[in-house]
Design a protein around this motif. Structure first.
Motif, PDB file in Angstrom:
ATOM      1  N   PRO A   1      -4.980   4.724   5.967  1.00 50.00           N
ATOM      2  CA  PRO A   1      -5.824   5.923   6.082  1.00 50.00           C
ATOM      3  C   PRO A   1      -6.403   6.431   4.769  1.00 50.00           C
ATOM      4  N   ASN A   2      -5.907   5.950   3.641  1.00 44.68           N
ATOM      5  CA  ASN A   2      -6.465   6.379   2.350  1.00 44.68           C
ATOM      6  C   ASN A   2      -7.112   5.240   1.568  1.00 44.68           C
ATOM      7  N   THR A   3      -6.450   4.093   1.494  1.00 46.33           N
ATOM      8  CA  THR A   3      -6.995   3.005   0.683  1.00 46.33           C
ATOM      9  C   THR A   3      -8.002   2.158   1.442  1.00 46.33           C
ATOM     10  N   GLY A   4      -7.930   2.185   2.781  1.00 48.43           N
ATOM     11  CA  GLY A   4      -8.851   1.407   3.590  1.00 48.43           C
ATOM     12  C   GLY A   4      -8.465  -0.047   3.765  1.00 48.43           C
ATOM     13  N   LYS A   5      -7.386  -0.492   3.145  1.00 49.77           N
ATOM     14  CA  LYS A   5      -6.954  -1.880   3.316  1.00 49.77           C
ATOM     15  C   LYS A   5      -6.290  -2.053   4.687  1.00 49.77           C
ATOM     16  N   TRP A   6      -6.336  -3.298   5.174  1.00 53.68           N
ATOM     17  CA  TRP A   6      -5.711  -3.571   6.468  1.00 53.68           C
ATOM     18  C   TRP A   6      -4.198  -3.683   6.299  1.00 53.68           C
ATOM     19  N   ILE A   7      -3.471  -2.999   7.180  1.00 51.39           N
ATOM     20  CA  ILE A   7      -2.008  -3.035   7.128  1.00 51.39           C
ATOM     21  C   ILE A   7      -1.473  -3.442   8.499  1.00 51.39           C
ATOM     22  N   PRO A   8      -0.286  -4.024   8.553  1.00 51.40           N
ATOM     23  CA  PRO A   8       0.237  -4.586   9.803  1.00 51.40           C
ATOM     24  C   PRO A   8       0.546  -3.543  10.864  1.00 51.40           C
ATOM     25  N   GLN A   9       0.339  -3.950  12.105  1.00 49.76           N
ATOM     26  CA  GLN A   9       0.833  -3.200  13.255  1.00 49.76           C
ATOM     27  C   GLN A   9       1.579  -4.177  14.163  1.00 49.76           C
ATOM     28  N   LEU A  10       0.940  -4.674  15.222  1.00 47.27           N
ATOM     29  CA  LEU A  10       1.621  -5.670  16.061  1.00 47.27           C
ATOM     30  C   LEU A  10       1.699  -7.035  15.383  1.00 47.27           C
ATOM     31  N   ALA A  11       0.820  -7.271  14.456  1.00 48.17           N
ATOM     32  CA  ALA A  11       0.866  -8.516  13.688  1.00 48.17           C
ATOM     33  C   ALA A  11       1.613  -8.279  12.383  1.00 48.17           C
ATOM     34  N   GLU A  12       2.384  -9.264  11.974  1.00 55.73           N
ATOM     35  CA  GLU A  12       3.050  -9.204  10.671  1.00 55.73           C
ATOM     36  C   GLU A  12       2.120  -9.670   9.557  1.00 55.73           C
ATOM     37  N   SER A  13       1.225 -10.615   9.900  1.00 50.05           N
ATOM     38  CA  SER A  13       0.284 -11.135   8.914  1.00 50.05           C
ATOM     39  C   SER A  13      -0.881 -11.790   9.643  1.00 50.05           C
ATOM     40  N   TRP A  14      -1.940 -12.089   8.897  1.00 52.45           N
ATOM     41  CA  TRP A  14      -3.136 -12.671   9.484  1.00 52.45           C
ATOM     42  C   TRP A  14      -3.810 -13.581   8.466  1.00 52.45           C
ATOM     43  N   ALA A  15      -4.663 -14.457   8.962  1.00 50.67           N
ATOM     44  CA  ALA A  15      -5.368 -15.414   8.112  1.00 50.67           C
ATOM     45  C   ALA A  15      -6.728 -15.706   8.727  1.00 50.67           C
TER      46      ALA A  15
ATOM     47  N   GLY B   1       8.646  -0.386  16.121  1.00 54.94           N
ATOM     48  CA  GLY B   1       7.704  -0.112  15.047  1.00 54.94           C
ATOM     49  C   GLY B   1       8.340   0.419  13.777  1.00 54.94           C
ATOM     50  N   TYR B   2       9.531   1.026  13.892  1.00 53.87           N
ATOM     51  CA  TYR B   2      10.157   1.612  12.712  1.00 53.87           C
ATOM     52  C   TYR B   2      10.658   0.566  11.721  1.00 53.87           C
ATOM     53  N   GLY B   3      10.587  -0.700  12.103  1.00 54.12           N
ATOM     54  CA  GLY B   3      10.881  -1.757  11.149  1.00 54.12           C
ATOM     55  C   GLY B   3       9.735  -1.985  10.172  1.00 54.12           C
ATOM     56  N   ASN B   4       8.591  -1.390  10.467  1.00 49.10           N
ATOM     57  CA  ASN B   4       7.405  -1.475   9.623  1.00 49.10           C
ATOM     58  C   ASN B   4       7.374  -0.223   8.737  1.00 49.10           C
ATOM     59  N   PRO B   5       7.399  -0.371   7.401  1.00 45.29           N
ATOM     60  CA  PRO B   5       7.419   0.809   6.517  1.00 45.29           C
ATOM     61  C   PRO B   5       6.297   1.797   6.772  1.00 45.29           C
ATOM     62  N   TYR B   6       5.137   1.288   7.218  1.00 47.06           N
ATOM     63  CA  TYR B   6       4.009   2.183   7.455  1.00 47.06           C
ATOM     64  C   TYR B   6       4.195   3.061   8.700  1.00 47.06           C
TER      65      TYR B   6
ATOM     66  N   GLU C   1       0.833  -1.192   0.000  1.00 49.50           N
ATOM     67  CA  GLU C   1       0.000   0.000   0.000  1.00 49.50           C
ATOM     68  C   GLU C   1       0.882   1.262   0.000  1.00 49.50           C
ATOM     69  N   PRO C   2       0.384   2.387  -0.533  1.00 55.15           N
ATOM     70  CA  PRO C   2       1.200   3.610  -0.592  1.00 55.15           C
ATOM     71  C   PRO C   2       1.531   4.144   0.805  1.00 55.15           C
ATOM     72  N   LEU C   3       2.728   4.680   0.945  1.00 58.25           N
ATOM     73  CA  LEU C   3       3.131   5.286   2.212  1.00 58.25           C
ATOM     74  C   LEU C   3       2.560   6.699   2.276  1.00 58.25           C
ATOM     75  N   PHE C   4       2.345   7.206   3.464  1.00 64.90           N
ATOM     76  CA  PHE C   4       1.682   8.503   3.615  1.00 64.90           C
ATOM     77  C   PHE C   4       2.462   9.467   4.504  1.00 64.90           C
ATOM     78  N   ALA C   5       3.615   9.050   5.008  1.00 67.95           N
ATOM     79  CA  ALA C   5       4.481   9.948   5.772  1.00 67.95           C
ATOM     80  C   ALA C   5       5.570  10.487   4.848  1.00 67.95           C
ATOM     81  N   SER C   6       6.330  11.465   5.345  1.00 65.35           N
ATOM     82  CA  SER C   6       7.340  12.115   4.505  1.00 65.35           C
ATOM     83  C   SER C   6       8.756  11.732   4.926  1.00 65.35           C
ATOM     84  N   PRO C   7       9.594  11.323   3.976  1.00 60.01           N
ATOM     85  CA  PRO C   7      10.997  11.030   4.303  1.00 60.01           C
ATOM     86  C   PRO C   7      11.771  12.281   4.706  1.00 60.01           C
ATOM     87  N   GLU C   8      11.175  13.453   4.523  1.00 62.34           N
ATOM     88  CA  GLU C   8      11.813  14.689   4.947  1.00 62.34           C
ATOM     89  C   GLU C   8      11.674  14.924   6.450  1.00 62.34           C
TER      90      GLU C   8
END
Length: 611
Positions: free
Chosen positions: A89-103, A252-257, A37-44
């Motif tokens: 926050p924009n696409t509405g898809k579920w993205i990881p937080q404490l979980a890396e993946s789910w099923a 958490g910074y290991g997670n791109p989001y 999913e697209p990132l929404f924070a700034s590398p600046e």
């Protein structure tokens, strides 16, 4: 991307209990991670600095559950900290937080989660499956004195199962669509998050449920560890609270989001009881940001010299956030308010539309329904809030027996009871709004009295069901929650059934709503519930604000565009927190002020997500 793995059968180690490993993890689970999913924070973004803000009153507790927790700093320990997953926050898809993946299990009740093995509590302890097992005991314990969570984790969550140190399953009590299961598990206010057993360990070893019998008092002013980037560092009771960042090595910074977010090193929240005084502190440079959603602030009070000189900038950004229940809540357990005709009369005698036009400069928008909007197919189509109609109100009041008019213009019944109700509210700037309602209501022979209760005490007052009418707006989830607001079982103190409403017919609808798996049928039941709420005149629909407006010193920076669909507050470390402090610009600004140098005034209007 969606990743699919096949797990070999695990040896059966024990029956499904909350303390041992479970039976086999199902084979051929499709593990989902959604990492594209697209990132929404700034590398600046730059790390560092202290965000200086304020609160109107010191919280009555630092606990995140139990008495008074709703109106405290709970969002720093619960609502705003990582869940297992979150909506993009924009696409509405579920993205990881404490979980890396789910099923998902084919039973449509169970979701499996693989936890991030790098996740840690702010005190350095690892986050493991055991923290989720303890979570269930914690929320089900009567010692936390929180009926809502007792019920949710008993009636709504059937089980939490551990497969290994970093693999768990959460089972809902009823069948739901995959998306509904994820919402139930990850809704911020539901509190379905790990709880640190090492921190909450009872002082005595004989506690049957593993929770301290004296939980409420023992943890009243103890900041608990969190999995988020900020922990409570310093408390000056009655004066301030300071949160400190775990550091740039936060797991958490290991997670791109999560990258390029939560950029300030500290957050200092000072108690300033008067908002006008707080604004003066802000304009002197003692606070970094200040909310100016209020029309008089945005239109009238942001034209002082610091704004003209370009030291302070202004931002107006639109969002598409779900609007929660809100307006004028009627406590049906109070005398006279158990009469539908009285409630109907109050509804038609309450001029919210006039308030918006005449007091709020037309900036706000009327809620179509007292239980909110923005829920898609769950909302009633084409519904509109009742318009102010004092003649219609008078007809209802007469049907309720209020046929006499007193010397002051207020209606009375044959018992000599005056048609008078107090409106409880907790925010002084709302006084002109409620005063407007008071004046307009007189046209129908109705008297409103203003009951301003300070800050967090107001919500406690309402929770204890002492109010007659409550001027209150609640948060909202994308799938409406009706049980907490309307079910008879929740019509008691310390719950969100602010109307104290009890109806077997409504209970039946809510139970059917909770049990229904088919989304279309569930939405039909939702419509029936909403119609009944309207027919019973339980909440006079209030207003909504589909945007944020904030003033900030020019050293506060944020991405372009600044808003996402779900940005509620631009400069909050418990929201999306994509902002940062530019220390170089801060030094430049302070130096310019000393020399009398100025900058061009800046007002940013971000209408990217304006509907």
């Amino acid at each position: 991307m969606n990743m699919k793995f096949t797990f070999p059968a695990l040896a059966v180690m024990a029956a499904l209990t909350h303390s041992a490993y479970a039976a086999d993890l199902p084979a051929d689970l499709e593990w989902i991670s959604n990492m594209n999913e697209p990132l929404f924070a700034s590398p600046e973004a730059k790390f560092g600095g202290t965000l200086r803000t304020y609160m109107a009153s010191f919280p009555q507790t630092l606990r995140s559950v139990g008495p008074d927790a709703n109106s405290g700093l709970r969002h720093y320990f619960m609502d705003g900290v990582p869940k297992l997953a979150a909506r993009h926050p924009n696409t509405g898809k579920w993205i990881p937080q404490l979980a890396e993946s789910w099923a998902f299990n084919e039973d449509n009740q169970t979701v499996y989660f693989k936890l991030n093995p790098k996740a840690k509590w702010s005190d350095g302890e690892k986050v493991t499956a055991d923290d989720y097992l303890f979570m269930l005991k914690y929320y089900r314990s009567k010692d936390i004195i929180d009926p809502w969570y007792n019920d949710f984790f008993t009636e709504k969550i059937e089980d939490v199962v551990k497969f290994d140190e970093y693999t768990i399953a959460i089972k809902s009590a009823v069948k739901k669509s995959h998306d509904e299961l994820m919402v139930q598990i990850n809704l911020p206010s539901n509190g379905l998050q790990p709880r640190p057993e090492h921190f909450f360990k009872p002082q005595k070893d004989d506690n049957k449920d593993g929770i301290d019998d004296n939980f409420v008092r023992r943890y009243n002013f103890k900041g608990e560890p969190t999995t988020g980037p900020y922990f409570m560092d310093k408390v000056e009771k009655g004066k301030s609270v300071t949160f400190k960042h775990v550091g740039q090595d936060w797991w958490g910074y290991g997670n791109p989001y999560y990258q390029h977010r939560y950029n300030v090193e500290r957050v200092r929240i000072t108690v300033i009881r008067d908002s006008d005084i707080a604004m003066k502190h802000f304009e002197k440079g003692n606070l970094d940001v200040f909310g100016v959603i209020l029309p008089n602030l945005w239109h009238d009070k942001t034209n002082t010299q610091p704004y003209k000189d370009g030291y302070i900038d202004k931002f107006w950004g639109y969002n598409q956030v779900v609007q929660g229940a809100g307006g004028l809540w009627m406590n049906t357990a109070q005398p006279l308010l158990n009469d539908r005709n009285v409630r109907a009369g109050i509804t038609y005698a309450t001029d919210f539309d006039g308030m918006i036009s005449n007091v709020l400069r037309g900036d706000y928008v009327r809620k179509p329904h007292g239980l909110g909007s923005g829920h898609g197919g769950y909302d009633l189509p084409d519904v509109k809030a009742p318009k102010f109609d004092p003649e219609q109100a008078a007809k209802y009041f007469e049907q309720a027996g209020f046929t006499q008019i007193g010397p002051d213009g207020i209606r009375m019944n044959s018992k000599g009871e005056r048609l008078s109700f107090g409106i409880t509210y907790g925010y002084q700037p709302n006084t002109p709004r409620i005063a407007y309602l008071k004046e307009q209501a007189k046209q129908a022979g109705l008297e409103f009295t203003l009951n301003l209760v300070d800050g967090s005490s107001a919500f406690k007052y309402v929770l204890e069901k002492k109010h007659q009418l409550a001027f209150l707006t609640m948060g909202g989830g994308e799938i409406p929650a009706y049980w907490e607001y309307l079910h008879s079982d929740n019509a008691k103190p310390q719950t969100n059934n602010h109307t104290n409403y009890q109806s077997p017919e409504m209970d039946k609808l809510i139970n059917a709503y909770l049990a229904e798996f088919d989304v279309a049928k569930k939405q039909d039941i939702s419509h029936d519930i909403l119609k009944k709420v309207s027919d019973e005149f339980l909440i006079v629909p209030g207003y909504m604000v589909p945007y944020t407006r904030e003033a900030y010193w020019r050293w506060m920076k944020y991405p372009t565009p600044g808003m996402t669909k779900q940005t509620e507050v631009m400069f909050s470390v418990v929201d999306l927190a994509t902002f940062w402090i530019d220390e170089k610009v801060k030094k430049e600004t302070l130096a310019a002020m000393d020399k009398g140098q100025t900058f061009d005034p800046v007002t940013v209007i971000d209408d990217t997500y304006k509907l």
